[in-house]
Design a protein around this motif. Structure first.
Motif, PDB file in Angstrom:
ATOM      1  N   ALA A 130      39.856  78.891  23.219  1.00 19.10           N
ATOM      2  CA  ALA A 130      39.709  79.043  21.766  1.00 19.10           C
ATOM      3  C   ALA A 130      38.420  78.408  21.238  1.00 19.10           C
ATOM      4  CB  ALA A 130      40.920  78.443  21.055  1.00 19.10           C
ATOM      5  N   ALA A 131      37.828  77.512  21.989  1.00 25.22           N
ATOM      6  CA  ALA A 131      36.564  76.885  21.591  1.00 25.22           C
ATOM      7  C   ALA A 131      35.351  77.589  22.206  1.00 25.22           C
ATOM      8  CB  ALA A 131      36.562  75.410  21.999  1.00 25.22           C
ATOM      9  N   ASP A 132      35.586  78.584  23.044  1.00 27.92           N
ATOM     10  CA  ASP A 132      34.510  79.283  23.739  1.00 27.92           C
ATOM     11  C   ASP A 132      33.894  80.324  22.801  1.00 27.92           C
ATOM     12  OD1 ASP A 132      32.944  81.011  25.320  1.00 27.92           O
ATOM     13  OD2 ASP A 132      34.315  80.905  27.024  1.00 27.92           O
ATOM     14  N   PRO A 133      32.617  80.164  22.417  1.00 30.29           N
ATOM     15  CA  PRO A 133      32.002  81.109  21.491  1.00 30.29           C
ATOM     16  C   PRO A 133      31.922  82.535  22.031  1.00 30.29           C
ATOM     17  CG  PRO A 133      30.420  79.408  22.164  1.00 30.29           C
ATOM     18  CD  PRO A 133      31.729  79.068  22.790  1.00 30.29           C
ATOM     19  N   VAL A 134      31.884  82.713  23.336  1.00 31.68           N
ATOM     20  CA  VAL A 134      31.846  84.058  23.902  1.00 31.68           C
ATOM     21  C   VAL A 134      33.214  84.731  23.730  1.00 31.68           C
ATOM     22  CG1 VAL A 134      31.488  85.408  26.016  1.00 31.68           C
ATOM     23  CG2 VAL A 134      29.996  83.470  25.504  1.00 31.68           C
ATOM     24  N   LYS A 190      46.478  72.764  15.405  1.00 30.83           N
ATOM     25  CA  LYS A 190      47.244  73.439  14.355  1.00 30.83           C
ATOM     26  C   LYS A 190      47.798  74.766  14.876  1.00 30.83           C
ATOM     27  CE  LYS A 190      46.988  75.181   9.605  1.00 30.83           C
ATOM     28  NZ  LYS A 190      48.103  76.064   9.877  1.00 30.83           N
ATOM     29  N   PHE A 191      46.987  75.533  15.598  1.00 28.90           N
ATOM     30  CA  PHE A 191      47.460  76.799  16.162  1.00 28.90           C
ATOM     31  C   PHE A 191      48.659  76.568  17.070  1.00 28.90           C
ATOM     32  CE2 PHE A 191      47.637  79.529  19.881  1.00 28.90           C
ATOM     33  CZ  PHE A 191      47.923  80.746  19.283  1.00 28.90           C
ATOM     34  N   VAL A 192      48.551  75.619  17.997  1.00 31.78           N
ATOM     35  CA  VAL A 192      49.644  75.372  18.940  1.00 31.78           C
ATOM     36  C   VAL A 192      50.883  74.880  18.197  1.00 31.78           C
ATOM     37  CG1 VAL A 192      50.401  73.974  20.906  1.00 31.78           C
ATOM     38  CG2 VAL A 192      48.132  75.044  20.933  1.00 31.78           C
TER      39      VAL A 192
END
Length: 183
Positions: free
Chosen positions: A32-36, A53-55
């Motif tokens: 989720a933190a990977d810009p690609v 928050k998502f989890v």
């Protein structure tokens, strides 16, 4: 990922879709933190607070929605959701994200098929929809393989990182049962 006993919701040939656990934050944050991974999405790249928050939200069990971890063996490799958007019309949507190092192995296609099954069988929906960025050719192929038909272009639907982005709309109706007495 820790050895967590998960509630498996549906099983495919190589993957399981299971309930998230609070211990999944690190594994989710890896994609989720990977810009690609996020380049075609309306969210992300996530901060750690976004992922937490998502989890936390995804661990809540709801009757009109499945937010699920994509599990390969014991490893969390993505997220998948199917939800009701209109209970009165029996309409819903689906979406998925797969970790970048797992792309190109057919996992997203398997997930999309499982989400279609969940939407029709568990949520009782009659129509499922999904959108994707027109430039995301891999997702276009995944949705088409899952039996969703391209229905149109939604111009400027999302504001993504300060820029208006189009979305292709895909849809699929519940398969009609065989007509009684038909040949």
């Amino acid at each position: 990922m820790s050895e967590t006993r998960r509630e498996v919701v549906i099983t495919g040939s190589r993957l399981e879709l299971a309930r998230f656990d609070e211990s999944d934050v690190e594994a989710v944050h890896a994609f989720a933190a990977d810009p690609v991974v996020c380049r075609f999405t309306g969210w992300g790249p996530n901060t750690l607070a976004d992922t937490r928050k998502f989890v936390a939200d995804a661990t809540r069990v709801r009757s009109d929605r499945y937010d699920l971890a994509v599990i390969r063996g014991q490893e969390l490799i993505g997220s998948a959701s199917v939800w009701t958007t209109s209970p009165e019309h029996l309409v819903g949507e689906l979406g998925y994200t797969i970790r970048r190092d797992c792309w190109g192995h057919g996992y997203a296609s398997e997930v999309a098929h499982l989400l279609v099954d969940l939407g029709f069988e568990k949520l009782g929906l009659e129509r499922l929809a999904a959108t994707c960025d027109p430039a995301n050719t891999a997702s276009v192929r995944v949705l088409e393989k899952a039996g969703l038909q391209r229905e149109g272009l939604l111009r400027g639907l999302l504001l993504v990182r300060g820029r208006r982005r189009d979305r292709l709309m895909f849809g699929r109706l519940r398969p009609e049962p065989a007509q009684a007495g038909s040949v």
